[in-house]
Design an enzyme around this catalytic site. Structure first.
Site, mmCIF file in Angstrom:
data_model
loop_
_atom_site.group_PDB
_atom_site.id
_atom_site.type_symbol
_atom_site.label_atom_id
_atom_site.label_comp_id
_atom_site.label_asym_id
_atom_site.label_seq_id
_atom_site.Cartn_x
_atom_site.Cartn_y
_atom_site.Cartn_z
ATOM 1 N N LYS A 170 84.621 25.038 48.133
ATOM 2 C CA LYS A 170 83.810 26.064 47.469
ATOM 3 C C LYS A 170 83.470 27.173 48.465
ATOM 4 O O LYS A 170 83.497 28.358 48.130
ATOM 5 C CB LYS A 170 82.531 25.427 46.882
ATOM 6 C CG LYS A 170 82.823 24.575 45.656
ATOM 7 C CD LYS A 170 81.666 23.703 45.214
ATOM 8 C CE LYS A 170 82.146 22.733 44.133
ATOM 9 N NZ LYS A 170 81.150 21.749 43.724
ATOM 10 N N GLN A 224 75.500 19.492 45.150
ATOM 11 C CA GLN A 224 76.710 18.693 45.011
ATOM 12 C C GLN A 224 76.349 17.264 44.577
ATOM 13 O O GLN A 224 75.545 16.600 45.214
ATOM 14 C CB GLN A 224 77.481 18.676 46.346
ATOM 15 C CG GLN A 224 78.800 17.940 46.284
ATOM 16 C CD GLN A 224 79.806 18.607 45.336
ATOM 17 O OE1 GLN A 224 79.981 19.817 45.340
ATOM 18 N NE2 GLN A 224 80.455 17.796 44.500
ATOM 19 N N ASP A 274 76.304 25.954 38.145
ATOM 20 C CA ASP A 274 77.079 24.785 37.699
ATOM 21 C C ASP A 274 76.889 24.551 36.192
ATOM 22 O O ASP A 274 77.594 23.742 35.597
ATOM 23 C CB ASP A 274 76.609 23.523 38.450
ATOM 24 C CG ASP A 274 77.635 23.029 39.458
ATOM 25 O OD1 ASP A 274 78.810 23.426 39.350
ATOM 26 O OD2 ASP A 274 77.264 22.250 40.346
#
Ligand code: NAP
Length: 295
Positions: free
Chosen positions: A53, A97, A120
């Site tokens: 990322k 994460q 997200d």
């Protein structure tokens, strides 16, 4: 003869668009978009995902930062870190994460993320907005599935789409997005899971089959209608001594027997995977535009 839905090529095309847009803003003296990530613990796969990322963020000209915490970090400490990023005016969007260590309640953590920075698309507010068809940050992998269909102009309207898997991060949102009354959707969707009876009978009816089951090479030729479009979301590391890194990647679909039946199929690797990161970049761009009042 089947054709590949090439996620790598698609992601390069979308990243080029994002990089161009970033250049336009920075040329005017504005700061670039900033995507941050919180990484807890030392899980190898999570570290790889976050590193990818970061790399992709730099490729499109974003600022990227990673906040690393040890695996014994408390939930309170993590919630404070989230509050800090929620309030940081220089950060447009951030991700935590997953998975988190067992002693931390993931839902508490997700709920603490500001919906305006939730790139997200995991917070209840963004999921609710998505289900209502309102403007929302869409979850990255389902958004990637839609992007690849759109990039290759795959007709979805009126098609029977069968999704295998109903997780909150993949199967359920994919089913929702493809059934919406929108361009690039309007499918008739059947959502299958571990209690589904006669699964092959249902999957054989699919014009578009999306597989997000987490079982290596589960979908075999007898489960696929000739001419179907097959999207394989699965990723598995298979030990392989012939490879330098000691493994190769496989999907949830047995490509050696299924591909020849398909009209279009995503490979593994190089299918949905690259699109997941690109969706995150697109969401960050969207957060930036909103944050900087650019639309
Ligand atoms: P998950 O949370 O484990 O969910 C798996 C789903 O499959 C569940 O809904 C489960 O049903 C269903 N299932 C399990 N066995 C089944 C069976 N025999 N028949 C029918 N349905 C069955 O997995 P996930 O997080 O959605 O991930 C799915 C796959 O995608 C994994 O391989 C993962 O690594 C991969 N993935 C890839 C990306 C990417 O960027 N490409 C991103 C995320 C995930 P129940 O609900 O009944 O248990």
């Amino acid at each position: 003869m089947y054709q590949l839905l090439d996620g790598k090529q698609t992601s390069i095309a979308i990243k080029d668009q994002i990089a161009n847009e970033v250049r336009q803003y920075t040329a005017k003296g504005m700061r670039p978009p900033h995507l941050a990530a919180i990484l807890v613990g030392d899980d190898g796969a999570s570290q790889t995902y976050v590193a990818n990322k970061e790399k992709s963020s730099h490729e499109v000209g974003f600022t990227s930062s990673v906040y690393r915490y040890s695996s014994n970090t408390s939930e309170e400490e993590l919630l404070r870190a989230i509050e800090f990023l929620n309030d940081d005016d220089e950060v447009d969007g951030f991700i935590v994460q997953l998975p988190l260590p067992k002693h931390i309640n993931e839902q508490n953590v997700i709920n603490a993320i500001s919906p305006d920075k939730d790139v997200d698309g995991f917070t209840p507010i963004n999921i609710g907005r998505m289900v209502l068809g309102e403007d929302a940050f869409l979850p990255a992998t389902p958004m990637g599935v839609c992007s690849i269909l759109e990039h290759y102009n795959i007709e979805t309207e009126g098609k029977h789409c069968v999704v295998i898997g109903r997780s909150n991060i993949v199967g359920t949102p994919v089913a929702n997005l493809l059934s919406r009354n929108k361009k690039g959707a309007n499918c008739t969707v059947t959502l299958c899971h571990s209690r589904t009876r006669n699964l092959p009978e249902i999957t054989r009816q699919a014009d578009i089959l999306v597989v997000a089951i987490g079982k290596q090479e589960f979908v075999t030729a007898d489960m696929v209608k000739p001419g179907a479009v097959v999207i394989d979301v699965g990723i598995h590391r298979v030990p392989d001594e012939t490879k330098k890194n000691g493994y190769h990647l496989a999907g949830d679909v047995k490509h050696s027997e299924v591909d020849s039946l398909c009209s279009w199929v995503t490979p593994v690797p190089g299918g949905v995977g690259p699109l997941t990161i690109v969706s995150l970049l697109q969401n960050t761009m969207k957060a930036y535009r909103k944050h900087m009042s650019l639309n």
